[in-house]
Design a protein around this motif. Structure first.
Motif, PDB file in Angstrom:
ATOM      1  N   ALA A 143      30.378  54.040  49.978  1.00 32.69           N
ATOM      2  CA  ALA A 143      31.072  52.754  50.786  1.00 32.69           C
ATOM      3  C   ALA A 143      30.349  51.600  50.753  1.00 32.69           C
ATOM      4  O   ALA A 143      30.466  50.475  50.515  1.00 32.69           O
ATOM      5  CB  ALA A 143      30.980  53.100  52.443  1.00 32.69           C
ATOM      6  N   PHE A 144      28.738  52.029  50.430  1.00 32.80           N
ATOM      7  CA  PHE A 144      27.686  50.892  50.308  1.00 32.80           C
ATOM      8  C   PHE A 144      28.171  50.130  48.957  1.00 32.80           C
ATOM      9  O   PHE A 144      28.104  48.922  48.984  1.00 32.80           O
ATOM     10  CB  PHE A 144      26.365  51.391  50.433  1.00 32.80           C
ATOM     11  CG  PHE A 144      25.444  50.250  49.942  1.00 32.80           C
ATOM     12  CD1 PHE A 144      25.109  49.436  50.972  1.00 32.80           C
ATOM     13  CD2 PHE A 144      25.049  50.313  48.670  1.00 32.80           C
ATOM     14  CE1 PHE A 144      24.193  48.413  50.523  1.00 32.80           C
ATOM     15  CE2 PHE A 144      23.765  49.440  48.521  1.00 32.80           C
ATOM     16  CZ  PHE A 144      23.543  48.425  49.108  1.00 32.80           C
ATOM     17  N   ARG A 145      28.456  51.020  47.765  1.00 33.03           N
ATOM     18  CA  ARG A 145      28.557  50.591  46.481  1.00 33.03           C
ATOM     19  C   ARG A 145      30.001  49.595  46.501  1.00 33.03           C
ATOM     20  O   ARG A 145      29.837  48.693  46.060  1.00 33.03           O
ATOM     21  CB  ARG A 145      28.610  51.949  45.841  1.00 33.03           C
ATOM     22  CG  ARG A 145      27.615  51.910  44.719  1.00 33.03           C
ATOM     23  CD  ARG A 145      27.546  52.914  43.694  1.00 33.03           C
ATOM     24  NE  ARG A 145      28.418  54.240  43.804  1.00 33.03           N
ATOM     25  CZ  ARG A 145      27.663  55.260  44.731  1.00 33.03           C
ATOM     26  NH1 ARG A 145      26.161  55.204  44.848  1.00 33.03           N
ATOM     27  NH2 ARG A 145      28.048  56.318  44.925  1.00 33.03           N
ATOM     28  N   ALA A 146      30.814  50.078  47.210  1.00 34.96           N
ATOM     29  CA  ALA A 146      32.102  49.275  47.140  1.00 34.96           C
ATOM     30  C   ALA A 146      32.106  48.025  47.920  1.00 34.96           C
ATOM     31  O   ALA A 146      32.559  47.055  47.434  1.00 34.96           O
ATOM     32  CB  ALA A 146      33.412  50.229  47.701  1.00 34.96           C
ATOM     33  N   ALA A 147      31.509  48.161  49.177  1.00 35.53           N
ATOM     34  CA  ALA A 147      31.364  46.772  49.939  1.00 35.53           C
ATOM     35  C   ALA A 147      30.212  46.017  49.167  1.00 35.53           C
ATOM     36  O   ALA A 147      30.537  44.757  49.091  1.00 35.53           O
ATOM     37  CB  ALA A 147      30.528  47.159  51.263  1.00 35.53           C
ATOM     38  N   HIS A 148      28.928  46.314  48.376  1.00 36.71           N
ATOM     39  CA  HIS A 148      28.325  45.563  47.629  1.00 36.71           C
ATOM     40  C   HIS A 148      29.046  44.835  46.661  1.00 36.71           C
ATOM     41  O   HIS A 148      28.738  43.652  46.265  1.00 36.71           O
ATOM     42  CB  HIS A 148      26.797  46.475  47.426  1.00 36.71           C
ATOM     43  CG  HIS A 148      25.925  45.644  46.737  1.00 36.71           C
ATOM     44  ND1 HIS A 148      25.941  45.063  45.629  1.00 36.71           N
ATOM     45  CD2 HIS A 148      24.905  44.849  47.490  1.00 36.71           C
ATOM     46  CE1 HIS A 148      24.686  44.318  45.235  1.00 36.71           C
ATOM     47  NE2 HIS A 148      24.098  44.247  46.780  1.00 36.71           N
ATOM     48  N   THR A 149      29.882  45.548  45.836  1.00 35.37           N
ATOM     49  CA  THR A 149      30.500  45.061  44.773  1.00 35.37           C
ATOM     50  C   THR A 149      31.641  43.982  45.259  1.00 35.37           C
ATOM     51  O   THR A 149      31.884  42.846  44.778  1.00 35.37           O
ATOM     52  CB  THR A 149      31.353  46.072  43.910  1.00 35.37           C
ATOM     53  OG1 THR A 149      30.196  47.201  43.463  1.00 35.37           O
ATOM     54  CG2 THR A 149      31.888  45.683  42.811  1.00 35.37           C
ATOM     55  N   LEU A 150      32.312  44.272  46.553  1.00 36.65           N
ATOM     56  CA  LEU A 150      33.161  43.349  46.951  1.00 36.65           C
ATOM     57  C   LEU A 150      32.311  42.179  47.302  1.00 36.65           C
ATOM     58  O   LEU A 150      32.863  40.886  47.388  1.00 36.65           O
ATOM     59  CB  LEU A 150      34.104  44.044  48.180  1.00 36.65           C
ATOM     60  CG  LEU A 150      34.898  43.125  48.864  1.00 36.65           C
ATOM     61  CD1 LEU A 150      36.197  42.629  47.935  1.00 36.65           C
ATOM     62  CD2 LEU A 150      35.701  44.045  49.972  1.00 36.65           C
ATOM     63  N   LYS A 151      31.297  42.383  48.021  1.00 33.89           N
ATOM     64  CA  LYS A 151      30.462  41.283  48.578  1.00 33.89           C
ATOM     65  C   LYS A 151      30.188  40.432  47.289  1.00 33.89           C
ATOM     66  O   LYS A 151      30.230  38.862  47.439  1.00 33.89           O
ATOM     67  CB  LYS A 151      29.348  41.700  48.973  1.00 33.89           C
ATOM     68  CG  LYS A 151      28.175  40.509  49.531  1.00 33.89           C
ATOM     69  CD  LYS A 151      26.917  40.917  49.953  1.00 33.89           C
ATOM     70  CE  LYS A 151      25.800  40.112  49.675  1.00 33.89           C
ATOM     71  NZ  LYS A 151      24.491  40.806  49.919  1.00 33.89           N
ATOM     72  N   GLY A 152      29.852  40.812  46.048  1.00 32.74           N
ATOM     73  CA  GLY A 152      29.563  40.046  44.960  1.00 32.74           C
ATOM     74  C   GLY A 152      30.562  39.192  44.396  1.00 32.74           C
ATOM     75  O   GLY A 152      30.402  37.897  43.974  1.00 32.74           O
ATOM     76  N   VAL A 153      31.869  39.682  44.546  1.00 30.45           N
ATOM     77  CA  VAL A 153      33.078  39.231  43.932  1.00 30.45           C
ATOM     78  C   VAL A 153      33.455  38.013  44.917  1.00 30.45           C
ATOM     79  O   VAL A 153      33.724  37.013  44.490  1.00 30.45           O
ATOM     80  CB  VAL A 153      34.265  40.204  43.965  1.00 30.45           C
ATOM     81  CG1 VAL A 153      35.478  39.335  43.551  1.00 30.45           C
ATOM     82  CG2 VAL A 153      34.051  41.061  42.881  1.00 30.45           C
ATOM     83  N   CYS A 154      33.491  38.179  46.062  1.00 32.99           N
ATOM     84  CA  CYS A 154      33.646  37.290  47.175  1.00 32.99           C
ATOM     85  C   CYS A 154      32.468  35.923  46.938  1.00 32.99           C
ATOM     86  O   CYS A 154      32.865  34.750  47.250  1.00 32.99           O
ATOM     87  CB  CYS A 154      33.533  37.747  48.680  1.00 32.99           C
ATOM     88  SG  CYS A 154      34.848  38.964  49.011  1.00 32.99           S
ATOM     89  N   GLY A 155      31.191  36.307  46.871  1.00 33.97           N
ATOM     90  CA  GLY A 155      30.402  35.330  46.534  1.00 33.97           C
ATOM     91  C   GLY A 155      30.660  34.619  45.354  1.00 33.97           C
ATOM     92  O   GLY A 155      30.523  33.159  45.502  1.00 33.97           O
ATOM     93  N   ASN A 156      30.953  35.157  44.362  1.00 33.81           N
ATOM     94  CA  ASN A 156      31.195  34.401  43.032  1.00 33.81           C
ATOM     95  C   ASN A 156      32.373  33.483  43.192  1.00 33.81           C
ATOM     96  O   ASN A 156      32.540  32.506  42.480  1.00 33.81           O
ATOM     97  CB  ASN A 156      31.314  35.362  41.854  1.00 33.81           C
ATOM     98  CG  ASN A 156      30.209  35.957  41.596  1.00 33.81           C
ATOM     99  OD1 ASN A 156      28.952  35.448  41.613  1.00 33.81           O
ATOM    100  ND2 ASN A 156      30.196  37.096  40.776  1.00 33.81           N
ATOM    101  N   LEU A 157      33.439  33.872  44.037  1.00 30.33           N
ATOM    102  CA  LEU A 157      34.703  33.185  44.125  1.00 30.33           C
ATOM    103  C   LEU A 157      34.472  32.295  45.422  1.00 30.33           C
ATOM    104  O   LEU A 157      35.678  31.720  45.705  1.00 30.33           O
ATOM    105  CB  LEU A 157      35.959  34.076  44.136  1.00 30.33           C
ATOM    106  CG  LEU A 157      36.124  34.887  42.870  1.00 30.33           C
ATOM    107  CD1 LEU A 157      37.240  35.843  43.000  1.00 30.33           C
ATOM    108  CD2 LEU A 157      36.437  33.840  41.794  1.00 30.33           C
ATOM    109  N   SER A 158      33.417  32.061  46.150  1.00 30.67           N
ATOM    110  CA  SER A 158      33.363  31.354  47.037  1.00 30.67           C
ATOM    111  C   SER A 158      34.399  31.630  48.215  1.00 30.67           C
ATOM    112  O   SER A 158      34.799  30.838  49.041  1.00 30.67           O
ATOM    113  CB  SER A 158      33.371  29.973  46.674  1.00 30.67           C
ATOM    114  OG  SER A 158      32.456  29.598  45.853  1.00 30.67           O
ATOM    115  N   MET A 159      34.543  32.950  48.344  1.00 28.96           N
ATOM    116  CA  MET A 159      35.393  33.539  49.599  1.00 28.96           C
ATOM    117  C   MET A 159      34.455  33.568  50.750  1.00 28.96           C
ATOM    118  O   MET A 159      34.000  34.665  51.209  1.00 28.96           O
ATOM    119  CB  MET A 159      35.984  34.577  49.369  1.00 28.96           C
ATOM    120  CG  MET A 159      37.057  34.591  48.194  1.00 28.96           C
ATOM    121  SD  MET A 159      37.675  36.122  47.499  1.00 28.96           S
ATOM    122  CE  MET A 159      38.855  35.498  46.175  1.00 28.96           C
ATOM    123  N   THR A 160      34.043  32.513  51.428  1.00 27.72           N
ATOM    124  CA  THR A 160      32.699  32.507  52.406  1.00 27.72           C
ATOM    125  C   THR A 160      33.070  33.501  53.587  1.00 27.72           C
ATOM    126  O   THR A 160      32.110  34.065  54.051  1.00 27.72           O
ATOM    127  CB  THR A 160      32.415  31.170  52.783  1.00 27.72           C
ATOM    128  OG1 THR A 160      33.484  30.361  53.387  1.00 27.72           O
ATOM    129  CG2 THR A 160      31.869  30.528  51.527  1.00 27.72           C
TER     130      THR A 160
END
Length: 120
Positions: free
Chosen positions: A58-75
């Motif tokens: 869960a941590f790995r998936a959440a961390h990856t999703l966080k990075g994607v959201c950050g890169n796409l400015s999904m604040t």
């Protein structure tokens, strides 16, 4: 990208101008990456891992999703997922992360709907 498209994306918590700045002004690249987000499986992986009490996955998936959201400015979505990442870090608070999942899921649904509407 039209003003209406930008407004729809912004309404879902995507800071379009910030994302465009990160992508050197390329609207075509932003649209392509937003389209890829629609195919992203990290939320599904996160949901399953939480349901099965697999904190590390869960941590790995959440961390990856966080990075994607950050890169796409999904604040908005990034902020929620960041909370979840912190809850899962180390030995983590699995139950608290599980309790946050509905809010993350709803924010992700809103983002996906806005992207689908913007790209159609």
């Amino acid at each position: 990208m039209t003003d209406g498209t930008k407004a729809a994306l912004t309404g879902a918590g995507i800071q379009v101008d910030e994302a465009l700045e990160r992508l050197m002004g390329s609207e075509a690249l932003l649209e392509r990456l937003l389209g890829k987000f629609l195919e992203d499986r990290n939320l599904a992986e996160l949901t399953v891992a939480l349901a099965e009490d697999r904190r590390e996955d869960a941590f790995r998936a959440a961390h990856t999703l966080k990075g994607v959201c950050g890169n796409l400015s999904m604040t908005r979505l990034e902020a929620l997922v960041s909370q979840m990442v912190e809850l899962l870090r180390g030995e983590g608070e699995l139950a608290a992360a599980q309790a946050l999942l509905p809010e993350v899921t709803e924010a992700c649904r809103e983002v996906r709907e806005a992207i689908s509407g913007a790209l159609s």
